[in-house]
Motif scaffolding. Structure first.
Motif, PDB file in Angstrom:
ATOM      1  N   LEU A  73     -32.393  -5.999 -47.345  1.00 38.92           N
ATOM      2  CA  LEU A  73     -33.363  -4.342 -46.576  1.00 38.92           C
ATOM      3  C   LEU A  73     -33.531  -4.889 -45.509  1.00 38.92           C
ATOM      4  CD1 LEU A  73     -35.547  -3.868 -49.933  1.00 38.92           C
ATOM      5  CD2 LEU A  73     -33.575  -2.095 -48.800  1.00 38.92           C
ATOM      6  N   GLN A  74     -33.540  -4.023 -44.350  1.00 36.52           N
ATOM      7  CA  GLN A  74     -34.154  -3.776 -43.779  1.00 36.52           C
ATOM      8  C   GLN A  74     -35.731  -3.168 -43.441  1.00 36.52           C
ATOM      9  OE1 GLN A  74     -31.579  -1.994 -40.252  1.00 36.52           O
ATOM     10  NE2 GLN A  74     -33.958  -0.879 -39.810  1.00 36.52           N
ATOM     11  N   GLY A  75     -36.838  -4.170 -43.170  1.00 39.74           N
ATOM     12  CA  GLY A  75     -37.840  -3.580 -42.852  1.00 39.74           C
ATOM     13  C   GLY A  75     -38.658  -3.039 -42.328  1.00 39.74           C
ATOM     14  N   ARG A  76     -39.441  -2.608 -42.301  1.00 33.80           N
ATOM     15  CA  ARG A  76     -39.935  -1.275 -41.417  1.00 33.80           C
ATOM     16  C   ARG A  76     -42.088  -1.191 -42.075  1.00 33.80           C
ATOM     17  NH1 ARG A  76     -38.757   3.597 -38.381  1.00 33.80           N
ATOM     18  NH2 ARG A  76     -36.458   3.213 -38.899  1.00 33.80           N
ATOM     19  N   GLY A  77     -42.399  -1.531 -40.985  1.00 31.75           N
ATOM     20  CA  GLY A  77     -44.346  -1.857 -41.501  1.00 31.75           C
ATOM     21  C   GLY A  77     -44.952  -1.066 -40.371  1.00 31.75           C
ATOM     22  N   SER A  78     -45.965  -1.129 -40.251  1.00 33.32           N
ATOM     23  CA  SER A  78     -46.751  -0.065 -38.987  1.00 33.32           C
ATOM     24  C   SER A  78     -46.335  -0.539 -37.679  1.00 33.32           C
ATOM     25  CB  SER A  78     -47.413   0.392 -38.846  1.00 33.32           C
ATOM     26  OG  SER A  78     -48.511  -1.132 -39.725  1.00 33.32           O
ATOM     27  N   PHE A  79     -45.792  -1.991 -37.037  1.00 39.38           N
ATOM     28  CA  PHE A  79     -46.318  -2.651 -36.101  1.00 39.38           C
ATOM     29  C   PHE A  79     -44.376  -2.628 -35.345  1.00 39.38           C
ATOM     30  CE2 PHE A  79     -50.451  -3.285 -37.149  1.00 39.38           C
ATOM     31  CZ  PHE A  79     -51.047  -1.974 -35.934  1.00 39.38           C
ATOM     32  N   GLY A  80     -43.745  -3.012 -36.319  1.00 39.48           N
ATOM     33  CA  GLY A  80     -42.317  -3.145 -36.371  1.00 39.48           C
ATOM     34  C   GLY A  80     -41.104  -2.930 -37.524  1.00 39.48           C
ATOM     35  N   LEU A  81     -39.968  -3.207 -36.955  1.00 41.66           N
ATOM     36  CA  LEU A  81     -38.651  -3.554 -38.561  1.00 41.66           C
ATOM     37  C   LEU A  81     -38.925  -4.859 -38.342  1.00 41.66           C
ATOM     38  CD1 LEU A  81     -36.893  -1.305 -36.399  1.00 41.66           C
ATOM     39  CD2 LEU A  81     -37.639  -0.612 -38.832  1.00 41.66           C
ATOM     40  N   ALA A  82     -38.261  -5.216 -39.361  1.00 38.85           N
ATOM     41  CA  ALA A  82     -38.363  -6.664 -40.355  1.00 38.85           C
ATOM     42  C   ALA A  82     -36.775  -6.799 -40.813  1.00 38.85           C
ATOM     43  CB  ALA A  82     -38.893  -7.259 -41.068  1.00 38.85           C
ATOM     44  N   PHE A  83     -36.175  -7.923 -40.225  1.00 40.40           N
ATOM     45  CA  PHE A  83     -34.417  -8.099 -40.403  1.00 40.40           C
ATOM     46  C   PHE A  83     -33.821  -9.658 -40.544  1.00 40.40           C
ATOM     47  CE2 PHE A  83     -34.561  -5.207 -37.273  1.00 40.40           C
ATOM     48  CZ  PHE A  83     -33.757  -4.311 -37.148  1.00 40.40           C
ATOM     49  N   LYS A  84     -33.319  -9.367 -41.976  1.00 39.91           N
ATOM     50  CA  LYS A  84     -32.741 -10.588 -42.215  1.00 39.91           C
ATOM     51  C   LYS A  84     -31.366 -11.192 -41.777  1.00 39.91           C
ATOM     52  CE  LYS A  84     -30.881 -12.770 -47.161  1.00 39.91           C
ATOM     53  NZ  LYS A  84     -30.510 -12.567 -48.031  1.00 39.91           N
ATOM     54  N   GLY A  85     -31.044 -12.306 -41.421  1.00 43.24           N
ATOM     55  CA  GLY A  85     -30.303 -12.242 -40.724  1.00 43.24           C
ATOM     56  C   GLY A  85     -29.518 -14.126 -40.695  1.00 43.24           C
ATOM     57  N   VAL A  86     -28.812 -13.884 -39.952  1.00 45.07           N
ATOM     58  CA  VAL A  86     -27.666 -15.292 -40.654  1.00 45.07           C
ATOM     59  C   VAL A  86     -27.430 -15.922 -39.372  1.00 45.07           C
ATOM     60  CG1 VAL A  86     -26.134 -16.870 -41.616  1.00 45.07           C
ATOM     61  CG2 VAL A  86     -27.694 -14.818 -42.707  1.00 45.07           C
ATOM     62  N   LEU A  87     -27.605 -17.325 -38.725  1.00 42.87           N
ATOM     63  CA  LEU A  87     -27.516 -17.719 -37.663  1.00 42.87           C
ATOM     64  C   LEU A  87     -25.786 -18.103 -37.701  1.00 42.87           C
ATOM     65  CD1 LEU A  87     -30.571 -20.195 -36.986  1.00 42.87           C
ATOM     66  CD2 LEU A  87     -29.816 -17.809 -35.784  1.00 42.87           C
ATOM     67  N   GLU A  88     -25.213 -19.210 -36.700  1.00 41.36           N
ATOM     68  CA  GLU A  88     -23.989 -19.909 -36.490  1.00 41.36           C
ATOM     69  C   GLU A  88     -23.875 -21.165 -37.552  1.00 41.36           C
ATOM     70  OE1 GLU A  88     -22.552 -20.085 -32.755  1.00 41.36           O
ATOM     71  OE2 GLU A  88     -22.161 -18.354 -32.012  1.00 41.36           O
ATOM     72  N   ASP A  89     -24.860 -21.049 -37.624  1.00 44.52           N
ATOM     73  CA  ASP A  89     -24.956 -22.811 -38.572  1.00 44.52           C
ATOM     74  C   ASP A  89     -24.816 -22.330 -39.793  1.00 44.52           C
ATOM     75  OD1 ASP A  89     -27.005 -22.666 -38.863  1.00 44.52           O
ATOM     76  OD2 ASP A  89     -28.270 -24.698 -37.441  1.00 44.52           O
ATOM     77  N   GLY A  90     -25.058 -21.273 -40.384  1.00 39.55           N
ATOM     78  CA  GLY A  90     -25.274 -20.549 -41.792  1.00 39.55           C
ATOM     79  C   GLY A  90     -27.001 -20.346 -42.173  1.00 39.55           C
ATOM     80  N   THR A  91     -28.116 -21.079 -41.075  1.00 39.67           N
ATOM     81  CA  THR A  91     -28.748 -20.861 -41.692  1.00 39.67           C
ATOM     82  C   THR A  91     -29.549 -19.809 -41.547  1.00 39.67           C
ATOM     83  OG1 THR A  91     -29.387 -22.827 -40.180  1.00 39.67           O
ATOM     84  CG2 THR A  91     -31.948 -21.416 -40.715  1.00 39.67           C
ATOM     85  N   ILE A  92     -30.427 -18.680 -43.120  1.00 39.87           N
ATOM     86  CA  ILE A  92     -31.123 -17.993 -42.780  1.00 39.87           C
ATOM     87  C   ILE A  92     -32.773 -17.563 -42.005  1.00 39.87           C
ATOM     88  CG2 ILE A  92     -31.669 -15.901 -44.614  1.00 39.87           C
ATOM     89  CD1 ILE A  92     -29.387 -17.251 -46.939  1.00 39.87           C
ATOM     90  N   ILE A  93     -32.831 -16.511 -41.398  1.00 38.17           N
ATOM     91  CA  ILE A  93     -34.084 -16.231 -40.298  1.00 38.17           C
ATOM     92  C   ILE A  93     -34.313 -14.739 -41.269  1.00 38.17           C
ATOM     93  CG2 ILE A  93     -33.238 -18.067 -39.045  1.00 38.17           C
ATOM     94  CD1 ILE A  93     -32.657 -15.460 -36.962  1.00 38.17           C
ATOM     95  N   ALA A  94     -35.839 -15.083 -41.050  1.00 38.97           N
ATOM     96  CA  ALA A  94     -36.207 -13.523 -40.989  1.00 38.97           C
ATOM     97  C   ALA A  94     -36.707 -13.392 -39.301  1.00 38.97           C
ATOM     98  CB  ALA A  94     -37.178 -13.226 -41.514  1.00 38.97           C
ATOM     99  N   ILE A  95     -36.350 -11.570 -38.611  1.00 43.27           N
ATOM    100  CA  ILE A  95     -36.507 -11.508 -37.678  1.00 43.27           C
ATOM    101  C   ILE A  95     -37.387  -9.873 -37.805  1.00 43.27           C
ATOM    102  CG2 ILE A  95     -35.603 -10.706 -35.582  1.00 43.27           C
ATOM    103  CD1 ILE A  95     -32.726 -11.686 -36.210  1.00 43.27           C
ATOM    104  N   LYS A  96     -38.611 -10.327 -36.232  1.00 41.73           N
ATOM    105  CA  LYS A  96     -39.659  -9.247 -36.920  1.00 41.73           C
ATOM    106  C   LYS A  96     -39.581  -8.693 -35.196  1.00 41.73           C
ATOM    107  CE  LYS A  96     -44.457  -8.416 -38.132  1.00 41.73           C
ATOM    108  NZ  LYS A  96     -45.309  -8.517 -38.952  1.00 41.73           N
ATOM    109  N   VAL A  97     -39.032  -7.503 -35.217  1.00 36.94           N
ATOM    110  CA  VAL A  97     -39.321  -6.891 -33.980  1.00 36.94           C
ATOM    111  C   VAL A  97     -40.075  -5.743 -33.824  1.00 36.94           C
ATOM    112  CG1 VAL A  97     -37.883  -5.215 -32.433  1.00 36.94           C
ATOM    113  CG2 VAL A  97     -36.053  -7.097 -33.942  1.00 36.94           C
ATOM    114  N   LEU A  98     -41.478  -6.081 -32.651  1.00 36.14           N
ATOM    115  CA  LEU A  98     -42.145  -4.936 -32.908  1.00 36.14           C
ATOM    116  C   LEU A  98     -41.878  -3.914 -31.983  1.00 36.14           C
ATOM    117  CD1 LEU A  98     -43.364  -8.082 -32.347  1.00 36.14           C
ATOM    118  CD2 LEU A  98     -45.384  -6.659 -32.835  1.00 36.14           C
TER     119      LEU A  98
END
Length: 154
Positions: A73-98
């Motif tokens: 899921l792509q998240g949404r909060g009162s101050f931004g959005l949250a995304f799940k992503g995967v880096l080139e090396d396969g590392t899974i990350i969470a990104i919070k865009v304000l």
């Protein structure tokens, strides 16, 4: 077979807890869940949900726990959005865009950076990096990148 969260749940206005984990649900969270003004706990973990988390969930002012791990899921909060992503090396990350249109969002961003720098707890992840800049429309852009926490909490 597509299994959806029934829209009829939106009529259960006195509902306080909704546990839908491990039900092989797919598609997205319906907008009508935002009608459940008394909801305190909402868990949809370990399903196959995707898409955006509806902005109507911002109406759930009594919500204490919202668990959505093991979904896409792509998240949404009162101050931004949250995304799940995967880096080139396969590392899974969470990104919070304000969302920087709100002055409170910037204060929240600064507070989160301060807390992440000073607090250590087993349920908190460190900020991997922060991104600052200007987007393609000329607006300020700020994002925090975290290691992905398997239980879905950001």
């Amino acid at each position: 077979m597509v299994r959806r969260i029934p829209i009829g749940f939106g009529n259960l206005i006195n509902l306080k807890q909704l546990w839908l984990g491990e039900n092989k649900l797919s598609c997205s969270i319906p907008l009508v869940i935002g009608r459940l003004q008394k909801l305190q706990l909402f868990t949809v973990e370990e399903n196959s949900l995707s898409g955006a988390i509806p902005s109507s969930l911002e109406n759930l002012t009594k919500l204490i726990k919202f668990s959505l791990s093991e979904n896409n899921l792509q998240g949404r909060g009162s101050f931004g959005l949250a995304f799940k992503g995967v880096l080139e090396d396969g590392t899974i990350i969470a990104i919070k865009v304000l969302k920087l249109l709100s002055h409170r969002a910037f204060r929240s961003f600064l507070a989160e950076c301060g807390v992440s720098r000073n607090v250590r707890h087993r349920n908190l992840v460190k900020i991997s990096t922060a991104c600052f800049g200007v987007d393609y429309n000329g607006n300020d852009f700020k994002a925090l990148v975290y290691e992905f926490m398997a239980n879905g909490s950001l």
